[in-house]
Design an enzyme around this catalytic site. Sequence first.
Site, mmCIF file in Angstrom:
data_model
loop_
_atom_site.group_PDB
_atom_site.id
_atom_site.type_symbol
_atom_site.label_atom_id
_atom_site.label_comp_id
_atom_site.label_asym_id
_atom_site.label_seq_id
_atom_site.Cartn_x
_atom_site.Cartn_y
_atom_site.Cartn_z
ATOM 1 N N ALA A 10 0.800 -1.226 0.000
ATOM 2 C CA ALA A 10 0.000 0.000 0.000
ATOM 3 C C ALA A 10 0.828 1.269 0.000
ATOM 4 O O ALA A 10 0.283 2.355 -0.177
ATOM 5 C CB ALA A 10 -0.931 0.004 1.217
ATOM 6 N N THR A 79 2.089 -0.012 8.809
ATOM 7 C CA THR A 79 2.006 -1.436 8.476
ATOM 8 C C THR A 79 1.001 -2.188 9.343
ATOM 9 O O THR A 79 0.352 -3.130 8.872
ATOM 10 C CB THR A 79 3.390 -2.085 8.620
ATOM 11 N N GLY A 137 14.764 -1.485 12.041
ATOM 12 C CA GLY A 137 14.320 -1.702 13.407
ATOM 13 C C GLY A 137 15.257 -2.658 14.125
ATOM 14 O O GLY A 137 15.774 -3.605 13.524
ATOM 15 N N ARG A 331 12.586 -8.447 -36.894
ATOM 16 C CA ARG A 331 11.360 -8.000 -36.235
ATOM 17 C C ARG A 331 10.349 -9.140 -36.082
ATOM 18 O O ARG A 331 10.521 -10.226 -36.644
ATOM 19 C CB ARG A 331 10.777 -6.819 -37.012
ATOM 20 N N HIS A 361 23.664 -7.247 -46.930
ATOM 21 C CA HIS A 361 23.956 -5.823 -46.797
ATOM 22 C C HIS A 361 22.718 -4.966 -47.055
ATOM 23 O O HIS A 361 22.031 -5.135 -48.055
ATOM 24 C CB HIS A 361 25.023 -5.365 -47.817
ATOM 25 N N TYR A 364 15.852 -4.120 -46.858
ATOM 26 C CA TYR A 364 14.622 -4.252 -46.074
ATOM 27 C C TYR A 364 13.786 -5.349 -46.703
ATOM 28 O O TYR A 364 13.398 -5.269 -47.884
ATOM 29 C CB TYR A 364 13.826 -2.948 -46.047
ATOM 30 N N ASN A 375 19.997 -15.319 -53.125
ATOM 31 C CA ASN A 375 20.946 -14.241 -52.827
ATOM 32 C C ASN A 375 20.240 -12.908 -53.030
ATOM 33 O O ASN A 375 19.769 -12.608 -54.132
ATOM 34 C CB ASN A 375 22.170 -14.328 -53.738
ATOM 35 N N TYR A 385 4.219 -1.617 -48.695
ATOM 36 C CA TYR A 385 3.147 -0.749 -48.187
ATOM 37 C C TYR A 385 2.737 0.238 -49.263
ATOM 38 O O TYR A 385 3.569 0.974 -49.801
ATOM 39 C CB TYR A 385 3.655 -0.018 -46.946
#
Length: 455
Positions: A10, A79, A137, A331, A361, A364, A375, A385
Amino acid sequence: MLTDIVILAAGQGTRMHSALPKVLQPLGGKPMLAHVLATATDLAVRRIHIVVGFGGDAVQAAFPDTQASWWIQAQQLGTGDALKSALPGLTGADRVLVLYGDVPLLTAATLREFLQQTPVTALGLTTASVSEPHGYGRILRDADGQVQGIREHKDCQTDEQAICEINLGMMVLPVQPLAGWLQGLSARNAQGEIYLTDVVAAARADGYVVWPFTLADATEALGVNDPVQLAILERVFQRQQLRALQMQGLRVADPARVDIRGELTCGQDCWVDPNVLFVGEVHLGHRVRVGAGAVLQDARIGDDVEILPYSHIEGAQIGAGARIGPFARIRPGTEIGEAAHIGNYVEVKAAKIGAGSKANHLSYLGDAEIGTGVNVGAGTITCNYDGANKHRTIIGNDVFIGSDSQLVAPVNIGDGATIGAGSTITKEVPPGGLTLSRSPQRTIPHWQRPRRDKK
């Protein structure tokens, strides 16, 4: 003997200087409370209760699937008051083990021993002897060595401050007299709070035995009050995780510079270089090598894979013998086939790369299915896209794609095809042939470069 567990969670944690409730501060990639709750669950007790206060809604929302009961401490009165909030849920239990949501390193083995050693009708408390007791304590004993009570640090007299036996916080309490003990506590102390530790004196007054349990490793009971302490616990936790994996055979160049924020499992003869981060569930097969600065998140890595420095792999499967990086990004949704190569500055997303294929090399490859023995030349882009929707690129087996090619999806490239360098492919490519899409080369003789105007 029916045992319940109450986790006190708490506190606001003002010294954290954070809008996030203290028990939700992350340790090893999980909220501190998640570690405590997992340990409590391992003990297989009758019922688990969690007391929340500051940010209680956020704390409950972070654990939607827990079977624990939730209790609200309406005001932050200490407490003792926090435990009182959970009393209605303890009906039917014989005793209660009190834990803290900001003490995340305790092991189930230690707590199980604590429960087993504490006599049925006794009040059990956890102690340790330390050289620097400041802030804790102190355990007060009489001339016979019997525990008489606990004095919180801010309430200690000068001679009591010299005591090196400290209270670690965790307690086992008999339920039957507990309500009366808590009802009799007061807030007349330096902090104006109702201390749970004051039940020790109440138990003694009622003739109950107070049973101290000394932790073999006091670092298990380290708590968190500020960001510095959280960072210290993070290092302790990471050392514990890596030590366990090393004892199972993992080779680590520098354990102080590898972090695990989730679950890591490894086969035999794996090697991890410095500054590697594992997040979520990661599995390494046999003989995997992970280079410096790599990040692996929710990934399965096959046998004999080499991950070169500063590669990022997330939500992917890497086949046996593959080579990734350096500086590669894999990804979610990607499957890399056996002995495939994904090289420097190559990004792969939601793609399946066949066995033995190479993209070494500056490429994307997104939303693609690439066959075996392909290759992919430097600078190749799958243009997936169209501004509104994603489309797939399908590449057959034994395809050669020349450098600086654009594959405008949706498009299929047949087996054995060759794409000439610099081509923009917008239509289906038949198997076997050479496909080009270039403007004819021409030379303009005696062409003059533009010159700056003289001022």
